[in-house]
Design an enzyme around this catalytic site. Structure first.
Site, PDB file in Angstrom:
ATOM      1  N   ASP A  82       0.986  -1.068  -0.007  1.00 54.44           N
ATOM      2  CA  ASP A  82      -0.219  -0.053   0.065  1.00 54.44           C
ATOM      3  C   ASP A  82       0.878   1.077  -0.192  1.00 54.44           C
ATOM      4  O   ASP A  82       1.956   1.161   0.611  1.00 54.44           O
ATOM      5  CB  ASP A  82      -0.571  -0.053   1.294  1.00 54.44           C
ATOM      6  N   ASP A  88       0.108   7.108   8.546  1.00 54.03           N
ATOM      7  CA  ASP A  88       0.700   5.744   8.751  1.00 54.03           C
ATOM      8  C   ASP A  88       1.976   5.776   9.511  1.00 54.03           C
ATOM      9  O   ASP A  88       2.430   5.002  10.441  1.00 54.03           O
ATOM     10  CB  ASP A  88       0.717   4.969   7.884  1.00 54.03           C
ATOM     11  N   GLU A 111       2.396  -3.340  10.414  1.00 52.25           N
ATOM     12  CA  GLU A 111       2.055  -3.471   9.396  1.00 52.25           C
ATOM     13  C   GLU A 111       3.072  -2.516   8.577  1.00 52.25           C
ATOM     14  O   GLU A 111       3.392  -2.906   7.311  1.00 52.25           O
ATOM     15  CB  GLU A 111       0.617  -2.989   8.948  1.00 52.25           C
ATOM     16  N   GLU A 112       3.567  -1.543   8.981  1.00 53.70           N
ATOM     17  CA  GLU A 112       4.523  -0.724   8.461  1.00 53.70           C
ATOM     18  C   GLU A 112       5.859  -1.193   8.324  1.00 53.70           C
ATOM     19  O   GLU A 112       6.798  -0.334   7.876  1.00 53.70           O
ATOM     20  CB  GLU A 112       4.522   0.708   9.104  1.00 53.70           C
ATOM     21  N   ASP A 130      -1.378  -2.661  13.776  1.00 51.42           N
ATOM     22  CA  ASP A 130      -1.588  -2.215  12.728  1.00 51.42           C
ATOM     23  C   ASP A 130      -1.875  -0.541  13.194  1.00 51.42           C
ATOM     24  O   ASP A 130      -2.883  -0.452  13.746  1.00 51.42           O
ATOM     25  CB  ASP A 130      -2.746  -2.434  11.864  1.00 51.42           C
ATOM     26  N   LEU A 132      -2.116   2.306  12.024  1.00 51.83           N
ATOM     27  CA  LEU A 132      -3.358   3.199  11.425  1.00 51.83           C
ATOM     28  C   LEU A 132      -3.969   2.404  10.076  1.00 51.83           C
ATOM     29  O   LEU A 132      -3.531   2.259   8.785  1.00 51.83           O
ATOM     30  CB  LEU A 132      -2.950   4.518  10.818  1.00 51.83           C
ATOM     31  N   ASP A 133      -5.046   1.678  10.652  1.00 49.99           N
ATOM     32  CA  ASP A 133      -5.689   0.897   9.608  1.00 49.99           C
ATOM     33  C   ASP A 133      -6.922   1.752   8.898  1.00 49.99           C
ATOM     34  O   ASP A 133      -7.477   2.667   9.453  1.00 49.99           O
ATOM     35  CB  ASP A 133      -6.633  -0.346  10.287  1.00 49.99           C
ATOM     36  N   GLU A 289      -4.181  -7.848  12.130  1.00 48.76           N
ATOM     37  CA  GLU A 289      -5.478  -7.463  11.938  1.00 48.76           C
ATOM     38  C   GLU A 289      -6.675  -8.415  12.358  1.00 48.76           C
ATOM     39  O   GLU A 289      -7.261  -7.988  13.397  1.00 48.76           O
ATOM     40  CB  GLU A 289      -5.867  -7.004  10.459  1.00 48.76           C
TER      41      GLU A 289
HETATM   42  P1  FDP Z   1      -7.082  -0.015   3.691  1.00 45.84           P
HETATM   43  O1  FDP Z   1      -6.351  -0.788   2.624  1.00 45.84           O
HETATM   44  O2  FDP Z   1      -7.547   1.243   3.339  1.00 45.84           O
HETATM   45  O3  FDP Z   1      -5.992   0.168   4.778  1.00 45.84           O
HETATM   46  O4  FDP Z   1      -6.902  -2.951   6.382  1.00 45.84           O
HETATM   47  C1  FDP Z   1      -6.927  -2.803   4.901  1.00 45.84           C
HETATM   48  C2  FDP Z   1      -8.294  -2.124   4.523  1.00 45.84           C
HETATM   49  O5  FDP Z   1      -8.268  -0.839   4.385  1.00 45.84           O
HETATM   50  C3  FDP Z   1      -9.165  -2.552   5.753  1.00 45.84           C
HETATM   51  O6  FDP Z   1      -9.479  -1.475   6.749  1.00 45.84           O
HETATM   52  C4  FDP Z   1     -10.574  -2.381   4.974  1.00 45.84           C
HETATM   53  O7  FDP Z   1     -11.787  -2.846   5.230  1.00 45.84           O
HETATM   54  C5  FDP Z   1     -10.263  -2.755   3.398  1.00 45.84           C
HETATM   55  O8  FDP Z   1      -8.789  -2.927   3.560  1.00 45.84           O
HETATM   56  C6  FDP Z   1     -10.608  -2.237   2.483  1.00 45.84           C
HETATM   57  O9  FDP Z   1     -10.323  -2.742   1.336  1.00 45.84           O
HETATM   58  P2  FDP Z   1     -11.027  -2.682  -0.228  1.00 45.84           P
HETATM   59  O10 FDP Z   1     -10.751  -1.326  -0.923  1.00 45.84           O
HETATM   60  O11 FDP Z   1     -10.354  -3.757  -1.057  1.00 45.84           O
HETATM   61  O12 FDP Z   1     -12.536  -3.071   0.039  1.00 45.84           O
END
Ligand code: FDP
Length: 340
Positions: A82, A88, A111-112, A130, A132-133, A289
């Protein structure tokens, strides 16, 4: 003459209407429940306090994010591929620093970072976090969260960290929880004796117990899944989504795991991030997570699986391992599994 004191007319400080009681602070709550921990030495209590402290700092940064130039991508990617958002990175630094200073943690998985960080080798706990999720929501002022998962290390304190310390089953967690930076900020956690939620009071700088002994409704009418990916869902998932529509359930997908989870925790519902053609092992990360939220869900009477197997029973093989994730109200998760 001696005046007698009429006790019946003496207003009680406890029940006075002039100032409503504001309940237990997180600090006091942690302290008064310390004896419940299997290893009641106070270190786990301190660790939870360190997390709370770091979350207050992150909360401050999140709240002023729109005001100063800390929004937007920092230009690098994290291990998950990401784009790393500045917040983050900042949150990762805040939590790592607080946990390093506290001294209770020997290793931190984030995660970072591609590998775990060695903190205090004498520390008895391993933490997976994680910081900042929901990072894609940062720039648009939508709720985001911190997820944490705490394990007791298996190797003796003072010796090098072993794989068995880091790659533990979710069932071995001693505590886990999340912080939701939403319309109010909340910290919700469990030490394996139920789940309690604390709301942050910014003017006092304290978390207060607002949601004691949280229970997830056994049933619900909300399903949360990214239906934009429906074409790449496996047939059983497609059928379950159709079932939800037939039942006239409501679709709610914030796309911020902590926020979606928290809503379902309070109101009942199911969150699903299934395996897809693009992500055959799902997208979400087991260690920092899913395990934490699965532990919270189970402690609140809910359920979490990867579609067939209990999340907490999965033995992780790598730090950033992904898994499909079905979590929420017990009967809904059971029903979703019946389509497999
Ligand atoms: P994000 O990629 O924005 O960090 O943990 C990853 C996560 O968000 C979750 O918080 C979220 O429910 C999911 O991914 C969203 O993914 P999609 O955009 O593929 O639905």
């Amino acid at each position: 003459m001696q005046r007698s004191i009429n006790k019946a007319n003496t207003p009680s400080i406890e029940t006075s209407r002039i100032a409503q009681p504001i309940g237990s602070t997180l600090d006091r709550f942690i302290k008064s429940n310390q004896d419940q921990f299997a290893y009641a030495s106070g270190e786990l209590s301190q660790l939870l306090r360190d997390i709370a402290l770091a979350s207050k700092v992150v909360n401050r940064e999140v709240n002023k994010a729109g005001l100063i130039d800390i929004m937007g991508a920092v230009g690098s990617q994290n291990m998950a591929g990401d784009d790393q958002q500045k917040l983050d990175v900042l949150a990762n630094i805040r939590f790592t620093r607080a946990l390093a200073k506290g001294g209770e943690v020997c290793a931190l998985v984030s995660e970072e970072a591609d590998t775990f960080a060695d903190l205090n080798n004498e520390g008895k706990y391993v933490i997976a976090i994680d910081p900042l999720d929901g990072s894609s929501n940062i720039d648009v002022n939508v709720s985001i969260g911190t997820i944490f998962s705490i394990y007791r290390r298996k190797s003796p304190a003072g010796t090098p960290i072993q794989q068995e310390d880091i790659l533990q089953r979710g069932a071995d967690q001693v505590a886990a929880g999340y912080v939701l930076y939403g319309s109010s900020t909340m910290m919700v956690y469990t030490t394996g004796h139920g789940v309690n939620g604390f709301t942050y009071e910014p003017t006092l700088g304290e978390y207060f117990l607002s949601h004691p002994d949280m229970r997830m409704p056994a049933d619900g009418k909300v399903y949360s899944i990214n239906e934009g990916s429906a074409n790449s869902f496996a047939q059983p998932v497609k059928e379950y989504v159709q079932y939800c529509k037939d039942q006239k359930y409501t679709a709610r997908y914030i796309g911020s795991l902590v926020a979606d989870f928290h809503r379902n925790m309070l109101k009942g519902g199911i969150y699903i991030y299934p395996a897809t053609a693009k992500d055959p092992n799902g997208k979400l990360r087991l260690i920092y997570e899913c395990n934490a939220l699965a532990f919270v869900a189970e402690q609140a009477g809910g359920k979490a699986t990867n579609g067939s197997m209990r999340i907490l029973d999965i033995v992780p093989e790598s730090l950033h391992q992904r898994t499909a994730f079905y979590v929420g109200s017990k009967n809904m998760v059971d029903k979703s599994g019946s389509f497999a």
